[in-house]
Design a protein around this motif. Structure first.
Motif, mmCIF file in Angstrom:
data_model
loop_
_atom_site.group_PDB
_atom_site.id
_atom_site.type_symbol
_atom_site.label_atom_id
_atom_site.label_comp_id
_atom_site.label_asym_id
_atom_site.label_seq_id
_atom_site.Cartn_x
_atom_site.Cartn_y
_atom_site.Cartn_z
ATOM 1 N N LEU A 12 -57.554 -29.960 14.641
ATOM 2 C CA LEU A 12 -56.369 -29.170 14.985
ATOM 3 C C LEU A 12 -56.740 -27.990 15.886
ATOM 4 O O LEU A 12 -56.117 -27.760 16.921
ATOM 5 C CB LEU A 12 -55.711 -28.627 13.716
ATOM 6 N N VAL A 13 -57.765 -27.252 15.474
ATOM 7 C CA VAL A 13 -58.149 -26.054 16.232
ATOM 8 C C VAL A 13 -58.630 -26.427 17.632
ATOM 9 O O VAL A 13 -58.412 -25.700 18.593
ATOM 10 C CB VAL A 13 -59.254 -25.277 15.471
ATOM 11 N N ALA A 25 -57.667 -29.117 19.290
ATOM 12 C CA ALA A 25 -56.696 -29.951 20.019
ATOM 13 C C ALA A 25 -56.311 -29.286 21.343
ATOM 14 O O ALA A 25 -56.170 -28.063 21.414
ATOM 15 C CB ALA A 25 -55.455 -30.182 19.161
ATOM 16 N N LEU A 67 -53.601 -29.365 22.806
ATOM 17 C CA LEU A 67 -52.253 -28.812 22.778
ATOM 18 C C LEU A 67 -52.150 -27.533 21.956
ATOM 19 O O LEU A 67 -51.115 -26.884 21.948
ATOM 20 C CB LEU A 67 -51.284 -29.857 22.212
ATOM 21 N N ALA A 68 -53.224 -27.195 21.256
ATOM 22 C CA ALA A 68 -53.169 -26.030 20.372
ATOM 23 C C ALA A 68 -53.156 -24.737 21.176
ATOM 24 O O ALA A 68 -53.837 -24.621 22.191
ATOM 25 C CB ALA A 68 -54.352 -26.037 19.417
ATOM 26 N N ARG A 69 -52.366 -23.771 20.687
ATOM 27 C CA ARG A 69 -52.355 -22.460 21.316
ATOM 28 C C ARG A 69 -53.052 -21.473 20.396
ATOM 29 O O ARG A 69 -53.220 -21.737 19.218
ATOM 30 C CB ARG A 69 -50.910 -22.041 21.572
ATOM 31 N N PHE A 97 -56.443 -18.879 15.360
ATOM 32 C CA PHE A 97 -56.361 -19.826 14.248
ATOM 33 C C PHE A 97 -57.740 -20.086 13.647
ATOM 34 O O PHE A 97 -57.902 -20.183 12.437
ATOM 35 C CB PHE A 97 -55.726 -21.149 14.688
ATOM 36 N N ARG A 98 -58.732 -20.185 14.525
ATOM 37 C CA ARG A 98 -60.080 -20.428 14.020
ATOM 38 C C ARG A 98 -60.519 -19.283 13.114
ATOM 39 O O ARG A 98 -61.058 -19.497 12.032
ATOM 40 C CB ARG A 98 -61.064 -20.592 15.187
ATOM 41 N N THR A 99 -60.241 -18.056 13.560
ATOM 42 C CA THR A 99 -60.594 -16.885 12.757
ATOM 43 C C THR A 99 -59.882 -16.925 11.410
ATOM 44 O O THR A 99 -60.487 -16.700 10.361
ATOM 45 C CB THR A 99 -60.211 -15.600 13.499
ATOM 46 N N ALA A 100 -58.585 -17.221 11.437
ATOM 47 C CA ALA A 100 -57.803 -17.230 10.198
ATOM 48 C C ALA A 100 -58.357 -18.275 9.229
ATOM 49 O O ALA A 100 -58.542 -18.006 8.040
ATOM 50 C CB ALA A 100 -56.337 -17.526 10.506
ATOM 51 N N LEU A 101 -58.666 -19.466 9.743
ATOM 52 C CA LEU A 101 -59.138 -20.534 8.866
ATOM 53 C C LEU A 101 -60.555 -20.266 8.365
ATOM 54 O O LEU A 101 -60.958 -20.780 7.322
ATOM 55 C CB LEU A 101 -59.087 -21.878 9.604
ATOM 56 N N VAL A 104 -66.264 -24.940 11.688
ATOM 57 C CA VAL A 104 -66.890 -24.350 12.879
ATOM 58 C C VAL A 104 -67.978 -25.287 13.433
ATOM 59 O O VAL A 104 -68.110 -25.459 14.647
ATOM 60 C CB VAL A 104 -67.459 -22.962 12.520
ATOM 61 N N ALA A 158 -67.923 -27.284 17.156
ATOM 62 C CA ALA A 158 -69.031 -27.320 18.114
ATOM 63 C C ALA A 158 -69.400 -28.766 18.436
ATOM 64 O O ALA A 158 -69.673 -29.116 19.590
ATOM 65 C CB ALA A 158 -70.236 -26.572 17.548
ATOM 66 N N VAL A 198 -48.714 -30.131 16.466
ATOM 67 C CA VAL A 198 -50.057 -29.559 16.328
ATOM 68 C C VAL A 198 -49.976 -28.082 15.962
ATOM 69 O O VAL A 198 -50.634 -27.612 15.032
ATOM 70 C CB VAL A 198 -50.871 -29.749 17.637
ATOM 71 N N ASN A 199 -49.139 -27.344 16.691
ATOM 72 C CA ASN A 199 -49.085 -25.905 16.447
ATOM 73 C C ASN A 199 -48.411 -25.577 15.120
ATOM 74 O O ASN A 199 -48.807 -24.630 14.442
ATOM 75 C CB ASN A 199 -48.397 -25.198 17.612
ATOM 76 N N THR A 204 -54.110 -20.801 4.146
ATOM 77 C CA THR A 204 -55.459 -20.252 3.993
ATOM 78 C C THR A 204 -55.415 -18.751 3.731
ATOM 79 O O THR A 204 -56.164 -18.228 2.910
ATOM 80 C CB THR A 204 -56.285 -20.529 5.261
ATOM 81 N N GLN A 246 -67.650 -11.565 15.099
ATOM 82 C CA GLN A 246 -67.514 -12.975 14.748
ATOM 83 C C GLN A 246 -68.201 -13.924 15.730
ATOM 84 O O GLN A 246 -68.680 -14.980 15.348
ATOM 85 C CB GLN A 246 -66.054 -13.341 14.522
#
Lengths: 317, 273
Positions: free
Chosen positions: A107-108, A110, A112-114, A119-123, A188, A192, B10-11, B21, B259
């Protein structure tokens, strides 16, 4: 700090580098040897004694008992319960956590992801939270009467569940919490891995008429195989060491349903002061982890040779 | 599915995943600001009716949370500083200072990575007890003096330092310690930042070892104090959440600030693991 400072001939120079090399590794290696490797070897010795609270007070009470502690282990229902719980935890939580990590990574990553970074930080955030604090928080989320989880479930007409007080639910509750806490780490690593897949492989697959699912099945998964192997072994080893969650959330209960091997080692060793017996338990855990790691590494070598399609392997320049 | 429908899917999935989360953490913060008892009342409140800092005040004035935080900070700083020096020296030498048996030594070290830390814990406890280090800060610091993983990370990074640079410095008459301080350490700053971050956070968050070593309440670290607090204040949800916030917050802030280094470390640790 003065150091040897003369410019030297090439041959003496090499020797001088070698001396410096030994001196540079020495402090770290001495620390690791004295405070890690020696204790590990000593643990084996300790596990062959009846070291208990009397021996703690006076070493003359210490006796060599050979493999007796290991014999006792085999007939100790508490040990088997702990081993069973730990095995269930590893078998359920490790794959679940890896699956969630992979899903989150896809998802992160993808196209199409914005706001991917956000989002990566949140997850990822649960990974850096202090485990003890997280366990305290989840203890309340699982509270049968006022916990958030039961209140939300009540909206859907689900009767309250005593998550941490019911032997059927306590271990699953800890598994859910552990997945929440850990999945970001492997996510993460998967991101990568995904980013290292050359886009031309997907282009080639789509020219061959592959859809999104087939692209995932025949490009993404095989290309991620090495990452998978690493993640699987490390996640498994980590999950065998379950301790803080049951310590804070259930103290191993109810009815020992969340007693883990490390928690049992802690209780035997530092609560009941049966250090010899506790050392035997920790050695069995080590042996189990070692065997599984070797098996997993072998399987990976085997699977890597058979599974990965030629195109994918050729793409990994 | 059309492209825009897929983009929405996706979003939306990302928002849902991130929301789920963060929910426990958001709930923790929100409850920590509620007046006593509000989190246990029906109907469910997600936000405090009248935000209050009374639980934080209680923690600082009556429960000495500042002292525990100072212990945690002191121990994490000490372990980070010492292990950074030891690991960077060893990692650099394993990368750049060849001596006979070096690579075999490094392979042995890597093989030892598979040994869980808990295996040596009981004899280490007895050893430190013999040395009179139980219930001291030194006892907490000792297992963290050097780490195999840290040495591995530095070695991997230091391999990219050009030999010509080191040789030129040697020809100019620089000693090995000088080369290490003036060339190697600056060249390794990114990985050392990563390692410092890992070590500091790992020590701050550690629970089992400080729990075993420390018995005096004045010396407790935040996680040990928090678990201890739970024994007396389990019913006080709002207070426990405030304590959790104080334990977690420094780590979250540190992670958000650095980070990039953290994520780079997670990834590079997995590449050749």
């Amino acid at each position: 700090m003065p150091g040897p400072s003369d410019a030297l001939e090439p041959s003496t120079g090499r020797k001088h580098v070698a001396v410096a090399g030994r001196l540079f590794v020495a402090p770290a290696l001495i620390a690791i040897a004295i405070f890690f490797l020696v204790p590990v070897v000593a643990a084996l010795g300790l596990s062959l004694t009846d070291f208990d609270i009397y021996a703690l007070a006076d070493r003359r009470n210490l006796r060599f008992v050979g493999w007796a502690n290991y014999g006792t282990l085999l007939t100790d229902p508490l040990f088997w319960t702990a081993l069973r719980n730990t095995a269930i935890f590893v078998i359920a939580a490790a794959p679940l956590s890896i699956a969630v990590s992979l899903g989150a990574a896809l998802l992160v990553d993808a196209k199409l992801a914005r706001f991917r970074g956000l989002f990566r930080t949140a997850l990822f955030l649960p990974v850096v939270t202090t485990l003890i604090a997280a366990a305290v928080v989840w203890r309340y989320l699982y509270h049968p009467r006022v916990g958030l989880l039961n209140r939300v479930l009540a909206w859907f007409g689900v009767a309250p569940i005593d998550w941490l007080g019911d032997p059927t639910w306590a271990l699953p509750a800890i598994i859910l919490m552990a997945v929440w806490k850990n999945f970001g780490f492997n996510m993460v690593i998967f991101v990568a891995g995904l980013q290292s897949i050359p886009p031309r492989l997907y282009e080639a697959a789509s020219i061959d008429g592959a859809g999104a699912w087939q692209g995932f099945r025949h490009v993404t998964l095989p290309m991620l195989a090495p990452t998978f192997a690493f993640v699987a072994v490390m996640t498994m080893i980590g999950h065998f060491q379950l301790f803080a969650e049951p310590y804070v959330m259930t103290q191993g209960g109810p009815a020992n349903s969340t007693l883990s091997v490390v928690l049992l080692t802690y209780l035997e060793g530092f609560r009941w002061w049966n250090l010899g017996y506790a050392a035997a338990i920790s050695f069995v855990l080590f042996a189990v982890i070692l065997v599984l790691t070797v098996v997993a590494t072998r399987l990976r070598a085997l699977g890597g040779g058979l599974d990965a399609p030629e195109a994918a392997r050729g793409g990994r320049a | 599915m059309s492209r825009s429908a897929r983009a929405i899917a996706v979003n939306a999935a990302l928002v849902l995943a991130a929301g789920l989360t963060l929910l426990p953490l958001a709930w923790m913060v929100s409850v920590s600001l509620m007046p006593t008892g509000e989190a246990s009342r029906l109907p469910l409140r997600l936000l405090p009716s009248a935000p209050t800092l009374e639980h934080y005040r209680t923690l600082f004035t009556r429960l000495d949370v500042a002292g525990y935080a100072a212990n945690s900070a002191l121990l994490a700083t000490a372990v980070t500083a010492i292990s950074l020096v030891l690991n960077s020296m060893a990692g650099y030498a394993f990368a750049k200072l060849p001596f006979r048996g070096r690579d075999a030594l490094f392979r042995t070290l890597l093989a030892a990575l598979v040994i869980p830390a808990q295996v040596g814990m009981l004899p280490l406890f007895l050893m430190l007890k013999g040395m009179g280090l139980i219930n001291t800060y030194a006892g907490v610091v000792i297992p963290g003096l050097a780490s195999i993983f840290g040495i591995f990370l530095v070695r991997q990074y230091a391999q990219s330092i050009p030999d010509s640079l080191l040789d030129a410095a040697r020809i100019d008459g620089a000693g090995e310690l000088r080369i290490y301080r003036s060339f190697v350490l600056p060249a390794c700053t990114p990985i050392l930042t990563t390692l410092a971050l890992f070590t500091f956070m790992g020590t701050w968050n550690d629970f089992l070892w400080p729990l075993i070593v420390l018995s005096d309440q004045d010396r407790f670290t935040l996680p040990v104090a928090l678990a201890n607090l739970l024994g007396e204040h389990a019913q006080d949800v709002e207070l426990m959440m405030a304590g959790s916030v104080l334990t977690v917050a420094p780590m979250v802030v540190l992670f958000l600030a650095l980070q990039r280094y953290y994520v780079a470390g997670v990834v590079s640790g997995s590449v050749k693991g």
